[in-house]
Each structure stands twice: as C-alpha cells, then as structure tokens.
Scaffold this motif. Structure first.
Motif, PDB file in Angstrom:
ATOM      1  N   VAL A 205     -33.263  90.319  13.405  1.00 28.50           N
ATOM      2  CA  VAL A 205     -32.401  89.697  14.418  1.00 28.50           C
ATOM      3  C   VAL A 205     -33.103  88.511  15.058  1.00 28.50           C
ATOM      4  O   VAL A 205     -32.500  87.445  15.270  1.00 28.50           O
ATOM      5  CB  VAL A 205     -31.991  90.733  15.477  1.00 28.50           C
ATOM      6  CG1 VAL A 205     -31.256  90.059  16.634  1.00 28.50           C
ATOM      7  CG2 VAL A 205     -31.112  91.817  14.850  1.00 28.50           C
ATOM      8  N   ALA A 206     -34.404  88.652  15.336  1.00 29.01           N
ATOM      9  CA  ALA A 206     -35.170  87.551  15.919  1.00 29.01           C
ATOM     10  C   ALA A 206     -35.245  86.367  14.958  1.00 29.01           C
ATOM     11  O   ALA A 206     -35.140  85.205  15.383  1.00 29.01           O
ATOM     12  CB  ALA A 206     -36.579  88.026  16.271  1.00 29.01           C
ATOM     13  N   LEU A 207     -35.411  86.653  13.676  1.00 29.40           N
ATOM     14  CA  LEU A 207     -35.454  85.577  12.678  1.00 29.40           C
ATOM     15  C   LEU A 207     -34.111  84.867  12.591  1.00 29.40           C
ATOM     16  O   LEU A 207     -34.052  83.625  12.537  1.00 29.40           O
ATOM     17  CB  LEU A 207     -35.846  86.159  11.318  1.00 29.40           C
ATOM     18  CG  LEU A 207     -35.880  85.176  10.140  1.00 29.40           C
ATOM     19  CD1 LEU A 207     -36.848  84.024  10.405  1.00 29.40           C
ATOM     20  CD2 LEU A 207     -36.263  85.907   8.850  1.00 29.40           C
ATOM     21  N   LEU A 208     -33.026  85.623  12.596  1.00 30.40           N
ATOM     22  CA  LEU A 208     -31.692  85.026  12.554  1.00 30.40           C
ATOM     23  C   LEU A 208     -31.478  84.096  13.739  1.00 30.40           C
ATOM     24  O   LEU A 208     -30.974  82.972  13.590  1.00 30.40           O
ATOM     25  CB  LEU A 208     -30.636  86.131  12.555  1.00 30.40           C
ATOM     26  CG  LEU A 208     -29.184  85.666  12.462  1.00 30.40           C
ATOM     27  CD1 LEU A 208     -28.838  85.262  11.043  1.00 30.40           C
ATOM     28  CD2 LEU A 208     -28.225  86.755  12.943  1.00 30.40           C
ATOM     29  N   LYS A 209     -31.870  84.540  14.920  1.00 31.84           N
ATOM     30  CA  LYS A 209     -31.698  83.725  16.117  1.00 31.84           C
ATOM     31  C   LYS A 209     -32.563  82.462  16.075  1.00 31.84           C
ATOM     32  O   LYS A 209     -32.147  81.391  16.532  1.00 31.84           O
ATOM     33  CB  LYS A 209     -32.015  84.548  17.370  1.00 31.84           C
ATOM     34  CG  LYS A 209     -30.975  85.632  17.661  1.00 31.84           C
ATOM     35  CD  LYS A 209     -31.290  86.382  18.938  1.00 31.84           C
ATOM     36  CE  LYS A 209     -30.225  87.435  19.247  1.00 31.84           C
ATOM     37  NZ  LYS A 209     -28.891  86.825  19.483  1.00 31.84           N
ATOM     38  N   ARG A 210     -33.779  82.587  15.509  1.00 31.30           N
ATOM     39  CA  ARG A 210     -34.656  81.409  15.400  1.00 31.30           C
ATOM     40  C   ARG A 210     -34.059  80.379  14.466  1.00 31.30           C
ATOM     41  O   ARG A 210     -34.092  79.175  14.750  1.00 31.30           O
ATOM     42  CB  ARG A 210     -36.044  81.836  14.909  1.00 31.30           C
ATOM     43  CG  ARG A 210     -37.023  80.671  14.764  1.00 31.30           C
ATOM     44  CD  ARG A 210     -37.377  80.081  16.131  1.00 31.30           C
ATOM     45  NE  ARG A 210     -38.151  78.856  16.010  1.00 31.30           N
ATOM     46  CZ  ARG A 210     -37.634  77.632  15.925  1.00 31.30           C
ATOM     47  NH1 ARG A 210     -36.310  77.463  15.948  1.00 31.30           N
ATOM     48  NH2 ARG A 210     -38.404  76.575  15.836  1.00 31.30           N
ATOM     49  N   VAL A 211     -33.511  80.835  13.348  1.00 33.81           N
ATOM     50  CA  VAL A 211     -32.878  79.910  12.401  1.00 33.81           C
ATOM     51  C   VAL A 211     -31.665  79.261  13.044  1.00 33.81           C
ATOM     52  O   VAL A 211     -31.469  78.033  12.947  1.00 33.81           O
ATOM     53  CB  VAL A 211     -32.492  80.644  11.097  1.00 33.81           C
ATOM     54  CG1 VAL A 211     -31.660  79.741  10.199  1.00 33.81           C
ATOM     55  CG2 VAL A 211     -33.738  81.107  10.356  1.00 33.81           C
ATOM     56  N   ALA A 212     -30.840  80.041  13.726  1.00 37.45           N
ATOM     57  CA  ALA A 212     -29.647  79.491  14.389  1.00 37.45           C
ATOM     58  C   ALA A 212     -30.030  78.456  15.449  1.00 37.45           C
ATOM     59  O   ALA A 212     -29.390  77.408  15.568  1.00 37.45           O
ATOM     60  CB  ALA A 212     -28.847  80.626  15.035  1.00 37.45           C
ATOM     61  N   CYS A 213     -31.095  78.734  16.185  1.00 39.28           N
ATOM     62  CA  CYS A 213     -31.574  77.794  17.192  1.00 39.28           C
ATOM     63  C   CYS A 213     -32.011  76.482  16.539  1.00 39.28           C
ATOM     64  O   CYS A 213     -31.699  75.401  17.025  1.00 39.28           O
ATOM     65  CB  CYS A 213     -32.718  78.420  17.980  1.00 39.28           C
ATOM     66  SG  CYS A 213     -33.434  77.349  19.247  1.00 39.28           S
ATOM     67  N   PHE A 214     -32.725  76.587  15.435  1.00 33.91           N
ATOM     68  CA  PHE A 214     -33.187  75.410  14.705  1.00 33.91           C
ATOM     69  C   PHE A 214     -32.014  74.546  14.257  1.00 33.91           C
ATOM     70  O   PHE A 214     -32.079  73.312  14.304  1.00 33.91           O
ATOM     71  CB  PHE A 214     -34.019  75.857  13.499  1.00 33.91           C
ATOM     72  CG  PHE A 214     -34.546  74.749  12.644  1.00 33.91           C
ATOM     73  CD1 PHE A 214     -35.733  74.104  12.972  1.00 33.91           C
ATOM     74  CD2 PHE A 214     -33.878  74.348  11.500  1.00 33.91           C
ATOM     75  CE1 PHE A 214     -36.231  73.080  12.178  1.00 33.91           C
ATOM     76  CE2 PHE A 214     -34.351  73.324  10.707  1.00 33.91           C
ATOM     77  CZ  PHE A 214     -35.546  72.692  11.044  1.00 33.91           C
ATOM     78  N   LEU A 215     -30.942  75.184  13.832  1.00 33.60           N
ATOM     79  CA  LEU A 215     -29.769  74.449  13.335  1.00 33.60           C
ATOM     80  C   LEU A 215     -28.988  73.781  14.463  1.00 33.60           C
ATOM     81  O   LEU A 215     -28.170  72.885  14.204  1.00 33.60           O
ATOM     82  CB  LEU A 215     -28.851  75.395  12.575  1.00 33.60           C
ATOM     83  CG  LEU A 215     -29.442  76.063  11.325  1.00 33.60           C
ATOM     84  CD1 LEU A 215     -28.483  77.108  10.778  1.00 33.60           C
ATOM     85  CD2 LEU A 215     -29.766  75.029  10.246  1.00 33.60           C
ATOM     86  N   ASN A 216     -29.239  74.195  15.701  1.00 32.92           N
ATOM     87  CA  ASN A 216     -28.441  73.690  16.822  1.00 32.92           C
ATOM     88  C   ASN A 216     -29.251  72.949  17.885  1.00 32.92           C
ATOM     89  O   ASN A 216     -28.654  72.416  18.821  1.00 32.92           O
ATOM     90  CB  ASN A 216     -27.713  74.859  17.501  1.00 32.92           C
ATOM     91  CG  ASN A 216     -26.506  75.300  16.714  1.00 32.92           C
ATOM     92  OD1 ASN A 216     -25.483  74.630  16.690  1.00 32.92           O
ATOM     93  ND2 ASN A 216     -26.624  76.440  16.048  1.00 32.92           N
TER      94      ASN A 216
END
Length: 321
Positions: free
Chosen positions: A306-317
C-alpha cells in the motif's frame, strides 16, 4: 519412440516455463485472464483494444470513475513483467494492480500486451512496445481513433512504467523516445519497479553466494528469451553500457527496489549511474525493507504494498497543475 522424443524437455525454468523438443511451450504460471470491467469497489473502467491486427498487439485501457468532462488527466503507459515470457496485460495480477493505481492516482492507463518469448524472442517485446507507444502518440493529433485517449488524456503529461522485465522495457522506451521522438507528446517521468537489468560485472552484493546464484540463473534465462543478444552486457539489458544512456527522455525517474530482491543492487546501480551520466533530470529511489521481488503484486494489501502504491501515485501527480 517419437512420442517419447516429443516429450523431452529442452528448456526448463521452474516455476515459470518449460519447452519441449517438439516446440510445445508450457507456461506453468501466469495463464489466467480476466475480462475488462467496471470495478465494483473503485469505479475504474477498463476495455481492451487491438493496436495491430496483423501481429495481435493489444492493450487494456483504464479510466478512473466518472472523469470530469474536458479535464485532461495524466497518462501512464504500463509494461507488465514476467521475464518477457509469462503473464499478460489481462492477467488478474496486473488487472487488479492497475485498477488500484488508477483509483489512487486518478490517471488514465494503457497497459500494453506485447508478444512474449520464446515464441517471439526479444527484441519482439521492445518492437511491440514501441508500436504501442506510437499508437498512443497518434491520439495527440487527429489521427488516433480511441475515444478514451482523445477525450481524457493530457499528452503533455505522459509517463512510462513497468515492473521487472516491464521496467526494463519502460527504460528502453524512454531511450528510444529520446532518440526518435514523437510529436505532440511529452514524457514527464518514469517509474521502474524492481527493474530487470543485467551486466557481466557483479554489482554490490551480487558477488555473494546467494545472489551470485540468482545472477547466473538470470543470465541463463536471458539467452532463452533473447538468443541473439550479446549477453548480459547487451545495451538493452545493461543500460549503463548503452551510449544513449543519458538520453532518457523524461525529467524525473523513480526506481523502486526491495531489500531481499537479488535485482536490488542493479536498481541502485542504475539510479547512481543515471544521476552522474549527464542526463540532467532528477532520479529518486525507494527501497522497501524485508520484501522480495514484486512483493506488491503477490500480496497487494500488505502495508508495504500500500505504501509503494501511494508513493507511485504521488510521483505521478506531484507536478500536476
């Protein structure tokens, strides 16, 4: 006797794939597929498109729940992993992961289903992936015909991403884009999750007994999926030896590695070498403690996933206007 000969195994890479003397290919995992859908929990919609009827190149497209009319979203072109030979863009593993990422990041995704080795040895996956990128780019003008891309995508905010072999493909697409270019599209960033990179010289802990065994197995597997390669120092496999390494097209890169993954040190090496190559962008790395290769796909609801998913989403935005 003929039947016995036909059943003889010529290549065996458990638990992934097996090839018999008569040419039959048996994929031991990654064969399940799920249809596109409207996800009950997230509202994310998906559909499948054929990009090239002659080769069978296709993709699964995703849009978030109820996109706002005339509000353009970032686009992520995603390349699945699986050693270039197992899994597809339509497998439940990738369908579920992309659904979650689209919901978290509020983006559009094109998940590319390239042809796989050994029936289609490398560099076929690279050629198919580039054809998919060109197809995506065609929608930045009047040429493309896919409504979701024309209606919802901001072609000034395009990203490449992939895991494992797909991370390797994503990097090579960024290199090719940097060399060839496509009008009307800007590649903003790239996410490489546990990317598969090689190299004859051991990096970091690769010289240790356990990791050395993993490296030797990966080198043997490379010759199976890419028999015409120059080995693990082929520029498509070891990006650092590529004369075009510093021409990665985007402005920022996120490399994600896992502590127990034997590919971890190659990920760190990529990050360090890209940073001093003269490329000029910003490269970040995220290492997750206690986890192994593609753990986020195997146990997607665990805290680290879940933390990795959120980090990737943050990077994209993070640079969204």
């Amino acid at each position: 006797m003929a039947s016995s000969t036909a059943e003889e195994i010529t290549h065996d890479f458990p638990p992934f794939i097996r090839v018999y003397r008569d040419g039959r290919v048996e994929r031991l995992i990654g064969n399940d597929v799920v249809p596109p859908s409207i996800n009950r929990d997230t509202g994310v919609q998906s559909k499948d498109v054929v990009i090239d009827p002659e080769t069978g190149l296709s993709a699964r497209l995703y849009i978030p729940k109820t996109p706002i009319p005339h509000h353009k979203l970032p686009l992520l072109v995603y390349f699945h992993g699986g050693g270039f030979c197992i899994e597809t863009a339509f497998s439940p593993t990738y369908h579920n992961y992309i659904n979650s990422l689209v919901a978290e990041a509020n983006i559009v995704v094109v998940s590319v289903d390239y042809r796989r080795a050994p029936e289609h040895p490398l560099p076929t996956a690279y050629d198919d992936s580039w054809a998919a990128v060109k197809w995506v780019a065609s929608h930045s003008t009047a040429n493309g015909g896919e409504v979701w891309l024309k209606e919802y995508v901001d072609f000034g905010r395009v990203f490449f991403a992939g895991d494992s072999a797909g991370g390797n493909i994503a990097h090579n697409m960024a290199i090719r884009f940097g060399s060839d270019g496509l009008d009307g599209v800007k590649i903003v960033g790239m996410v490489l999750i546990h990317p598969y990179f090689g190299g004859k010289s051991p990096t970091g802990s690769e010289g240790d007994d356990g990791n050395n065994i993993g490296k030797a197995a990966a080198d043997k597997f490379l010759l199976f999926v890419y028999p015409s390669s120059r080995g693990s120092d082929d520029p498509l496999i070891n990006p650092v030896v590529d004369p075009k390494f510093s021409s990665v097209v985007c402005d920022k890169v996120l490399v994600c590695v896992a502590e127990k993954d034997f590919l971890k040190d190659k990920g760190w090496y990529y990050k360090e070498e890209l940073g001093r190559s003269g490329w000029g962008g910003v490269v970040e790395i995220m290492e997750v403690a206690g986890e192994d290769h593609v753990f986020h796909l195997i146990k997607p609801t665990c805290e680290n996933a879940v933390a990795l998913l959120k980090r990737v989403a943050c990077f994209l935005n993070e640079d969204k206007a």
